[in-house]
Design an enzyme around this catalytic site. Structure first.
Site, short mmCIF file in Angstrom:
data_model
loop_
_atom_site.label_atom_id
_atom_site.label_comp_id
_atom_site.label_asym_id
_atom_site.label_seq_id
_atom_site.Cartn_x
_atom_site.Cartn_y
_atom_site.Cartn_z
N HIS A 176 0.82 -1.22 0.00
CA HIS A 176 0.00 0.00 0.00
C HIS A 176 0.85 1.26 0.00
O HIS A 176 0.43 2.31 -0.48
CB HIS A 176 -0.92 -0.02 1.23
CG HIS A 176 -2.16 0.80 1.09
ND1 HIS A 176 -2.22 1.97 0.37
CD2 HIS A 176 -3.41 0.61 1.59
CE1 HIS A 176 -3.44 2.48 0.44
NE2 HIS A 176 -4.18 1.67 1.16
N ASP A 394 -9.95 -1.54 -19.89
CA ASP A 394 -10.40 -2.40 -21.00
C ASP A 394 -9.20 -3.10 -21.62
O ASP A 394 -8.38 -2.47 -22.28
CB ASP A 394 -11.15 -1.57 -22.04
CG ASP A 394 -11.69 -2.41 -23.19
OD1 ASP A 394 -11.58 -3.65 -23.14
OD2 ASP A 394 -12.24 -1.83 -24.15
#
Length: 442
Positions: A176, A394
């Site tokens: 993180h 995508d």
């Protein structure tokens, strides 16, 4: 309101044995060309206090024309990853500490770990990942259990799991401190753009020094969000012998609208968002469920994306952690007995207090005090992935059909987008979960 998901650690209706996944050994994918920096990469004070591994899953379905093997070949995934790492070169480095013991990234160009996997079924068998056993979901992201500290673990490991139908799941396991959810989503989007042969819509802005602390530091606020609230003996219902249960709760747009109407009915507030009203509801229900005594203080922590709150705002594509943990504190009795608007207003005031001056003061507070974020049963943490721009990703088969975490820490609730509604994931000891389940039906 809020329908219960059929998901829990014990007796899950969908178990880890329902899908068999075969993994390859991890390989290292390095940047395609020499990167701009071969030295040390600065991590800001908003980065260094979130030094733990986070795992995100992105699920993609293939249409009928792409059922045979999927649209993206393995070599295409790896080649595009190699190219995108040129732009995101800190991900190809290693986490280390400097002479003062501060976390930093050495830009060695060693690369990231990449794992290929195959599932023995179509992706429809996976179902709703918010209702799946974490023991199954762990198979979709690769971690290195032999690493005894985050300094020994890769900054980023990517796993692509293919299904017979051509669909696939991308699992990103990352520290993180190198990225928050927004930045990681932007990285995955950039990777997808290169897979499709497109130019990057947004190159990352890598200079985290723009939010470096002042010298000398100037702390202008108390920053009590970093204080630990100790629980006196007898404050909690004893749940030590009960196993943690994870469940999901789904809220439709109509249910959320009704909840907002309830919160605004007494006129204390004249507006509220999905996040503020759902957080108020879950904070109150969770406080009552864990058995806090009326006089016990309870603290709510939640991240605020500060990209637009700095002045000037952080540059588009800022790569790093730009979230600040804000807090609300009150007695358990107040929270439970007062109307829902009380908690909503506390949350709204905390969000409104995040200004450039407050952010700079918080960064300087970290510089001086280096606080550890310690959570007790009195602490409730809420996070949301509802605003992540995952719908732009995508790889050639359209946007992800769903995103979600692999595991969820105790004391934390996470909101996930589900169509136009919201799914909340939460873990509690069994008896507390039974109470919470009833209280959330507001």
């Amino acid at each position: 309101m809020g329908s219960l998901g059929d998901y829990e650690i014990n007796g899950s209706l969908q178990t880890e044995d329902s899908i068999v996944i075969t993994k390859s050994e991890p390989i290292t994918v390095r940047p395609a060309t020499k990167t701009d920096d071969d030295g040390f990469y600065y991590l800001s004070n908003l980065d260094i206090h979130v030094n733990f591994i986070l795992e995100m899953l992105f699920c993609f379905k293939a249409d009928d024309d792409r059922r045979s093997g999927g649209v993206v070949g393995s070599d295409v995934f790896k080649s595009a990853l190699s190219k995108v790492l040129v732009h995101y070169y800190p991900l190809a480095g290693v986490l280390t500490t400097d002479s003062d013991g501060r976390l930093t990234v050495e830009c060695t160009g060693e690369g990231v770990q990449f794992v290929e996997a195959v599932a023995d079924c179509d992706i429809d068998a996976l179902g709703d990942i918010s209702k799946r056993d974490p023991a199954l979901l762990e198979k979709f992201a690769h971690v290195f259990p032999e690493a005894t500290s985050t300094l020994q673990a890769p900054l980023l490991t990517l796993q692509v799991t293919r299904f017979r139908c051509g669909g696939f799941v991308i699992g990103a396991a990352f520290n993180h401190c190198i990225s928050d959810g927004t930045s990681m989503t932007e990285f995955v989007n950039s990777w997808a753009e290169i897979v499709r042969g497109a130019a990057l819509t947004q190159k990352p802005f890598l200079d985290r020094g723009i939010i470096r602390s002042k010298q000398p530091p100037k702390i202008e606020f108390p920053h009590t969000e970093y204080s630990v609230i100790d629980a006196p003996p007898g404050s909690f219902t004893p749940f030590e012998d009960h196993q943690l249960i994870f469940r999901s709760f789904s809220f439709t747009p109509q249910e959320l609208s009704h909840l907002k109407e309830i919160a605004m009915a007494d006129g204390v507030i004249n507006k509220c968002t999905t996040f503020t009203v759902l957080t108020a509801l879950s904070w109150r229900a969770r406080t009552q469920a864990v058995g806090l005594s009326p006089n016990q203080k309870t603290i709510l922590l939640f991240p605020v994306d500060s990209r637009s709150k700095f002045q000037p705002p952080l540059p588009k594509g800022y790569f790093g952690n730009a979230i600040l943990l804000m807090h609300c504190v009150c007695s358990a009795g107040e929270l439970i007995e007062k109307p829902l608007s009380f908690a909503v207003k506390l949350i709204q005031e905390a969000i409104d207090s995040v200004t450039d001056k407050y952010l700079r003061s918080s960064i300087d507070y970290f510089e001086v005090h280096k606080p550890d974020l310690t959570f007790t049963p009195a602490t409730f943490v809420v996070s949301t992935w509802m605003r992540l721009s995952y719908e732009d990703i995508d790889f050639g088969v359209g946007a992800p059909t769903q995103i979600g975490p692999v595991v969820l820490p105790e004391n934390l609730a996470l909101y996930l987008p589900r169509g136009k509604g919201v799914t909340m994931l939460l873990g509690l000891p069994g008896p507390a979960m039974d109470i919470f389940r009833e209280l959330i039906k507001y």
